[in-house]
Design an enzyme around this catalytic site. Structure first.
Site, PDB file in Angstrom:
ATOM      1  N   CYS A   8      -2.937   1.285   9.513  1.00  0.00           N
ATOM      2  CA  CYS A   8      -3.959   0.326   9.058  1.00  0.00           C
ATOM      3  C   CYS A   8      -4.997   0.021  10.126  1.00  0.00           C
ATOM      4  O   CYS A   8      -6.121  -0.352   9.822  1.00  0.00           O
ATOM      5  CB  CYS A   8      -3.330  -1.013   8.689  1.00  0.00           C
ATOM      6  SG  CYS A   8      -1.768  -0.883   7.875  1.00  0.00           S
ATOM      7  N   HIS A  19       0.842  -1.190   0.000  1.00  0.00           N
ATOM      8  CA  HIS A  19       0.000   0.000   0.000  1.00  0.00           C
ATOM      9  C   HIS A  19       0.888   1.254   0.000  1.00  0.00           C
ATOM     10  O   HIS A  19       2.019   1.208   0.470  1.00  0.00           O
ATOM     11  CB  HIS A  19      -0.855   0.045   1.273  1.00  0.00           C
ATOM     12  CG  HIS A  19      -2.022  -0.878   1.272  1.00  0.00           C
ATOM     13  ND1 HIS A  19      -2.260  -1.772   2.294  1.00  0.00           N
ATOM     14  CD2 HIS A  19      -3.045  -1.026   0.396  1.00  0.00           C
ATOM     15  CE1 HIS A  19      -3.383  -2.434   2.031  1.00  0.00           C
ATOM     16  NE2 HIS A  19      -3.874  -2.008   0.896  1.00  0.00           N
TER      17      HIS A  19
HETATM   18  C1  CIR Z   1      -3.858  -7.223   3.885  1.00  0.00           C
HETATM   19  O1  CIR Z   1      -3.031  -7.815   3.191  1.00  0.00           O
HETATM   20  O2  CIR Z   1      -4.838  -6.659   3.410  1.00  0.00           O
HETATM   21  C2  CIR Z   1      -3.658  -7.209   5.377  1.00  0.00           C
HETATM   22  N1  CIR Z   1      -3.030  -8.434   5.787  1.00  0.00           N
HETATM   23  C3  CIR Z   1      -2.843  -6.019   5.787  1.00  0.00           C
HETATM   24  C4  CIR Z   1      -3.517  -4.719   5.511  1.00  0.00           C
HETATM   25  C5  CIR Z   1      -2.690  -3.568   5.899  1.00  0.00           C
HETATM   26  N2  CIR Z   1      -3.412  -2.374   5.713  1.00  0.00           N
HETATM   27  C6  CIR Z   1      -2.868  -1.237   5.331  1.00  0.00           C
HETATM   28  O3  CIR Z   1      -1.685  -1.160   4.991  1.00  0.00           O
HETATM   29  N3  CIR Z   1      -3.684  -0.204   5.254  1.00  0.00           N
END
Ligand code: CIR
Length: 257
Positions: free
Chosen positions: A252, A165
């Site tokens: 996140c 991201h």
């Molecule tokens: C994913 O791969 O979607 C989750 N394991 C981690 C999400 C992390 N979110 C973010 O960077 N906003």
């Protein structure tokens, strides 16, 4: 900017099945993750925000990462269309929580075939940088920018090469200061900011969050902690080791608005 509210969601036991690009780090320890989540909430409260804690959702292993299914701006909320199949249904779970704070007119949606994860969106005042990633496509970005423009805000696209991201590698700390790592160190998009460069071995800690003048830094990254303090910020640290195993960081885990 000043934040009054934060939304978080408790991690589910199923988090051990969450998506990860780093299986070599092992599965998260759920009890430890819960404790870290408690500490995260406590740190946010110290920054003077009201924290809404949503219940865990076992059917969505990654649902504690509430930043992805919604983006909240000072003018309204955008329910996204998360790009990972196992996470897409999280959008319907976050929407009622968001509606507690915004009326119908101020809740918009990203619609298929557009996809967008909130982790790809970085707010800098009234400008929103959006990363085009494996989760966020060009159509999602187009819809997102159109919604922003309707509110008198604006967005622009940033092409990502390596990171999951956008905010995996770049985070804005307000006052013109930006934490940058890896591919973001040299991106022309961010040349105009005071960039604080994060060394490769602490790259994970590029994901810090500014909350009302205090910067929350992940625990265990001394170079980043010092750099943030040297930039003049009060800091708090929170251990996020169990979320890191799922590619998740401090940003996140919450929606801040
Ligand atoms: C994913 O791969 O979607 C989750 N394991 C981690 C999400 C992390 N979110 C973010 O960077 N906003």
């Amino acid at each position: 900017t000043k934040f009054s509210n934060v939304i978080v969601r408790r991690p589910a036991k199923s988090m051990v099945e969450g998506i990860t690009s780093a299986p070599e780090l092992g599965k998260p320890d759920y009890e430890k993750a819960l404790k870290q989540h408690d500490d995260y909430i406590a740190a946010l409260k110290e920054c003077g925000v009201e924290v809404t804690v949503l219940p865990a959702l076992e059917q969505f292993p990654d649902s504690c990462f509430v930043e992805d299914p919604a983006v909240i701006t000072r003018c309204g909320a955008i329910i996204t269309n998360p790009g990972a199949a196992s996470r897409n249904g999280e959008k319907d779970e976050i929407e009622p929580a968001v509606r507690q704070f915004f009326d119908d007119e101020h809740v918009k949606h990203i619609e298929s075939p557009g996809t967008l994860d909130g982790g790809d969106v970085m707010m800098v005042g009234d400008h929103f940088y959006v990363g085009q990633s494996a989760r966020t496509n060009a159509e999602g970005i187009r819809q997102f920018c159109e919604i922003l423009e309707g509110w008198g805000l604006e967005g622009s696209e940033v092409k990502l090469e390596k990171v999951l991201h956008l905010k995996t590698g770049v985070n804005y700390l307000e006052d013109g200061n930006m934490l940058v790592s890896g591919e973001f160190v040299t991106k022309p998009d961010f040349e105009q900011y005071n960039r604080i460069e994060i060394p490769e071995d602490e790259a994970y800690a590029a994901n810090c969050i500014w909350v009302n003048g205090t910067v929350i830094v992940p625990e265990g990254y001394p170079t980043v902690l010092k750099a943030v303090q040297d930039a003049g910020y009060e800091t708090l640290t929170v251990d996020t080791s169990e979320y890191r195993k799922l590619d998740g960081g401090l940003s996140c885990l919450s929606l801040r608005f």
